[in-house]
Design a protein around this motif. Structure first.
Motif, short mmCIF file in Angstrom:
data_model
loop_
_atom_site.label_atom_id
_atom_site.label_comp_id
_atom_site.label_asym_id
_atom_site.label_seq_id
_atom_site.Cartn_x
_atom_site.Cartn_y
_atom_site.Cartn_z
N ILE A 56 9.76 6.64 -14.05
CA ILE A 56 9.15 5.40 -13.58
C ILE A 56 7.97 5.76 -12.71
O ILE A 56 8.10 6.55 -11.77
CB ILE A 56 10.15 4.55 -12.78
N THR A 57 6.82 5.18 -12.97
CA THR A 57 5.62 5.43 -12.17
C THR A 57 5.32 4.22 -11.30
O THR A 57 5.01 3.14 -11.80
CB THR A 57 4.40 5.71 -13.07
N PRO A 58 5.45 4.36 -9.96
CA PRO A 58 5.14 3.24 -9.05
C PRO A 58 3.64 3.13 -8.80
O PRO A 58 2.94 4.14 -8.69
CB PRO A 58 5.87 3.60 -7.76
N PHE A 59 3.15 1.91 -8.70
CA PHE A 59 1.74 1.65 -8.42
C PHE A 59 1.62 0.79 -7.16
O PHE A 59 2.43 -0.12 -6.94
CB PHE A 59 1.08 0.92 -9.58
N PRO B 113 0.85 -1.20 0.00
CA PRO B 113 0.00 0.00 0.00
C PRO B 113 0.88 1.24 0.00
O PRO B 113 1.97 1.24 0.59
CB PRO B 113 -0.79 -0.12 1.31
N LYS B 114 0.43 2.32 -0.62
CA LYS B 114 1.23 3.55 -0.69
C LYS B 114 1.40 4.22 0.68
O LYS B 114 2.32 5.01 0.88
CB LYS B 114 0.60 4.54 -1.66
N SER B 115 0.52 3.92 1.61
CA SER B 115 0.55 4.60 2.90
C SER B 115 1.68 4.14 3.80
O SER B 115 1.98 4.79 4.81
CB SER B 115 -0.78 4.38 3.63
N SER C 264 8.44 3.31 0.30
CA SER C 264 9.46 4.33 0.03
C SER C 264 10.53 3.83 -0.93
O SER C 264 11.14 4.62 -1.66
CB SER C 264 10.11 4.81 1.32
N GLY C 265 10.78 2.53 -0.93
CA GLY C 265 11.77 1.99 -1.84
C GLY C 265 11.43 2.30 -3.29
O GLY C 265 12.29 2.73 -4.07
#
Length: 366
Positions: free
Chosen positions: A74-77, A48-50, A55-56
């Motif tokens: 680069i787009t992280p999901f 989860p992004k929260s 952070s990696g």
């Protein structure tokens, strides 16, 4: 006066436009001169992004963009946005995404030796794990295994020694573990299964509800900072330590080999540098934040409990037996295990002299 002001304003605007246009042309010319392309990648993650563990992925994306002046982005999901959290390796292997941030031990069903890429029971702490990967031949060994899946991997995060997890009731003996439903992945899960635990593997976003509703009796995740964010202390009151199955777990970025080979050499080196920064940054961040979070959890009623010597000794015995048995059955596993075990002995012998002797004195409560 008005006419003069209008003329001056127009002159300034014209000069600004010329300057900006010149800058744009110079930037375009610079891009042409470098010969480096614009590259757009997607990164699936298992988190989860929260959570701090995300952070990696964030650090890699940020640093790659900065170091390429925005030419490589680069787009992280988050887990579930592209693929479920435990299917990141499949997505990278198949080319659904170019890369993914995850943990190798989620995929031991594909090759049990992938557990060494993350952490194994009673194995290396974070500092030792990094030493093995970067300077002890570990990364080369793991990249060879990932190569069979059309993937190249790089260390990209470490949480430090993890906690033993949240339990709805106390467990004092091995008998107390019998039939216990616990969320615990990787090799640690296979070891506690031998000790009578009913193992469940769930992504981070599903743990709280499963624990809160009684679908599981216990769950391990990371440590105080992320566990607090997931609200696990609201679902179970006993917080055990240490997480002997994850003394120094490495998170990784997995890259599709075809996508990697298409990158210019400059971008490959920038990417590797960014993963190294992400690896170091996460470890230091957790060391800074976990102690504060643990204090808050205890103040909120969490009961901090250590695993009993009986459970620790039984777990260590079961871990060694598991490793040795699998080394006897699988040639690839044996190759990794023997190399890893040799390094472990060497670094343990050294750290008993320097790290352990210091810690035993300086961190004692005397």
């Amino acid at each position: 006066m008005k006419r003069r002001k209008i003329i001056n304003t127009a002159a300034i605007a014209t000069a600004t436009a010329v300057t900006l246009g010149s800058c744009a042309r110079n930037q375009t010319a610079a891009n042409v001169q470098t010969g480096l392309p614009n590259v757009r990648w997607r990164m699936a993650t298992s988190w989860p992004k929260s959570l701090g563990i995300f952070s990696g992925a964030d650090v890699i994306a940020k640093r790659v963009k900065e170091m390429t002046n925005g030419r490589f982005t680069i787009t992280p999901f988050a887990a579930g946005e592209v693929v479920p959290g435990l299917q990141v390796m499949d997505a990278v292997q198949g080319g659904t995404v170019q890369c993914g941030h995850t943990a190798g031990y989620y995929y031991v069903g594909k090759n049990l030796a992938l557990a060494f890429a993350t952490s194994v029971p009673f194995g290396l702490n974070a500092q030792q794990q990094n030493a093995w990967l970067y300077h002890g031949g570990g990364l080369e060994v793991m990249q060879k295994i990932y190569g069979d899946f059309n993937i190249i991997n790089f260390p990209a995060g470490n949480t430090g020694a993890q906690m033993g997890g949240w339990f709805k009731k106390q467990v004092n003996t091995v008998a107390d573990l019998q039939g216990l439903k616990m969320r615990i992945p990787g090799m640690g899960g296979q070891v506690v299964s031998r000790m009578g635990v009913n193992v469940q593997v769930l992504p981070g976003g599903e743990i709280f509800l499963a624990l809160d509703r009684g679908a599981i009796d216990a769950a391990e995740w990371v440590g105080p900072y992320d566990d607090e964010k997931l609200g696990l202390h609201k679902a179970a009151e006993f917080y055990y330590y240490p997480g002997w199955w994850e003394p120094g777990p490495t998170l990784e970025v997995l890259v599709n080999r075809g996508a990697w080979d298409k990158l210019p050499k400059e971008y490959q080196e920038i990417f590797k540098t960014a993963t190294h920064e992400a690896n170091m940054n996460m470890l230091t961040e957790y060391d800074a934040l976990n102690g504060q979070a643990l204090s808050r959890l205890i103040a909120d009623g969490t009961k901090l409990v250590s695993f009993s010597p009986e459970i620790m000794k039984a777990a260590q015995k079961a871990s060694v037996e598991f490793l040795e048995e699998n080394a006897g059955k699988d040639a690839t596993f044996k190759q990794v295990y023997e190399q890893w075990k040799s390094f472990r002995k060497q670094v343990f012998d050294w750290n008993r002299v320097n790290e352990l002797s210091y810690a035993n004195f300086a961190m004692s409560k005397g």
